[in-house]
Design a protein around this motif. Structure first.
Motif, mmCIF file in Angstrom:
data_model
loop_
_atom_site.group_PDB
_atom_site.id
_atom_site.type_symbol
_atom_site.label_atom_id
_atom_site.label_comp_id
_atom_site.label_asym_id
_atom_site.label_seq_id
_atom_site.Cartn_x
_atom_site.Cartn_y
_atom_site.Cartn_z
ATOM 1 N N ASN A 224 0.880 -1.285 -0.099
ATOM 2 C CA ASN A 224 -0.028 -0.172 -0.039
ATOM 3 C C ASN A 224 0.853 1.204 -0.127
ATOM 4 N N THR B 266 1.212 5.711 -0.324
ATOM 5 C CA THR B 266 0.895 6.747 -1.507
ATOM 6 C C THR B 266 2.343 7.215 -2.240
ATOM 7 N N SER C 225 0.302 -5.151 -5.343
ATOM 8 C CA SER C 225 0.384 -3.788 -5.441
ATOM 9 C C SER C 225 -1.064 -3.218 -5.328
ATOM 10 N N CYS C 226 -1.552 -2.411 -4.315
ATOM 11 C CA CYS C 226 -2.736 -2.091 -4.175
ATOM 12 C C CYS C 226 -3.413 -1.780 -5.315
ATOM 13 N N CYS D 234 -6.582 1.532 -3.709
ATOM 14 C CA CYS D 234 -6.584 2.455 -2.390
ATOM 15 C C CYS D 234 -6.830 3.846 -2.690
ATOM 16 N N GLN E 47 -2.483 6.484 -5.334
ATOM 17 C CA GLN E 47 -1.654 5.483 -5.730
ATOM 18 C C GLN E 47 -0.536 5.940 -6.578
ATOM 19 N N ASN F 195 -0.206 -2.834 -11.111
ATOM 20 C CA ASN F 195 -0.910 -1.937 -11.932
ATOM 21 C C ASN F 195 -0.092 -1.046 -12.974
ATOM 22 N N TYR G 56 0.121 2.729 -13.366
ATOM 23 C CA TYR G 56 0.693 3.638 -12.447
ATOM 24 C C TYR G 56 2.331 3.262 -12.485
ATOM 25 N N GLY H 278 -5.164 -0.142 -12.014
ATOM 26 C CA GLY H 278 -5.539 0.311 -10.941
ATOM 27 C C GLY H 278 -6.152 1.586 -10.932
ATOM 28 N N SER I 121 -8.146 4.665 -7.544
ATOM 29 C CA SER I 121 -8.070 5.314 -6.393
ATOM 30 C C SER I 121 -9.405 5.638 -5.765
#
Length: 262
Positions: A149, A151, A172-173, A176, A180, A203, A206, A233, A235
């Protein structure tokens, strides 16, 4: 006559040992949690500062930490808020949300008997932070083993780890809400035993990267375990859609020689 009896006895012993060796090689679990030196119940998160050597004690949750379910937002058994090292620890069942690491940290020879929501979660506050996992292993993760997780990105290194019966070794989240960013994972010298879903989920939108080397996969002759699953991904908290899988040299970095099936 006595010599004959001794000879047959010796041959019988050799045969029994040989049979045991064959059984061990074909049927034994690849991930075996070491014997513990005693059990300790935790009713509140144990905060680790510096280095904590558990001496192979088995820690398990009770009271508010007595859940082994999949609910998000659970408290961990161990929290490393300023980094440091957690070593020689067995997390029993229930294990709540396992281990949280909020800065550069090392988990050395840490084992999970039965993963709860996640085994370990990395929540870095700096893009230069690194979680290093050396040795150890995990069993029975319905979803994720290592959750990434935070930022500000950061790097997770998984080296010499064993995993069996899992959803994803690393994720990888994907949704979230707190934000991200690009995250990096390096997976090497790892042994994964089927059943399992994926070794890594990243993701691509990202810029996440996953690099693999010397990975051994056991009992997966149909190659059902995905090496590197790609997602788009977000957010918003929405379920992220898949975006292909497999080596591409940009996001998922490995060659066929890096993955060994046995």
């Amino acid at each position: 006559m006595r010599k004959s009896k001794k000879l047959w006895c010796a041959l019988g012993t050799v045969a029994a040992v040989a049979a045991a060796m064959v059984l061990s090689a074909t049927d034994a679990s690849a991930t075996t949690v070491p014997a513990n030196t005693g059990s300790i119940a935790l009713s509140a998160t144990k905060v680790v500062s510096g280095t904590f050597d558990g001496g192979m004690k088995r820690y398990y949750g009770t009271g508010d930490l007595g859940s082994g379910g999949q609910a998000e937002g659970e408290d961990p058994l161990f929290d490393l808020p300023n980094g440091g090292t957690l070593k020689n620890v067995i997390l029993g069942s229930p294990a709540s949300d396992g281990v949280h690491c909020e800065a550069t940290c090392t988990l050395q020879n840490v084992w999970w008997e039965d993963v709860g929501e996640d085994a370990a979660t990395f929540k870095p506050k700096s893009s230069g932070a690194t979680m290093t996992i050396l040795g150890g292993g995990a069993l029975h993760a319905a979803d994720k083993v290592i959750q990434h997780n935070g930022t500000t990105g950061g790097t997770v290194i998984i080296d010499g780890f064993q995993v069996e019966d899992f959803g994803k070794l690393y994720r990888s989240c994907g949704n979230c809400k707190s934000g991200q960013s690009k995250r990096t994972v390096i997976i090497r010298n790892v042994t994964a035993t089927y059943k399992g879903g994926a070794l890594a989920g990243i993701n691509t939108n990202y810029g996440d990267t996953a690099t693999f080397s010397n990975v051994t996969i056991l009992k997966d002759s149909s190659k059902k375990i995905v090496i590197c699953q790609k997602y788009i991904g977000n957010s918003t908290g929405a379920e992220p859609p898949k975006n292909g899988s497999g080596a591409d040299g940009t996001y998922c970095k490995y060659s066929s020689s890096d993955i060994h099936y046995q």
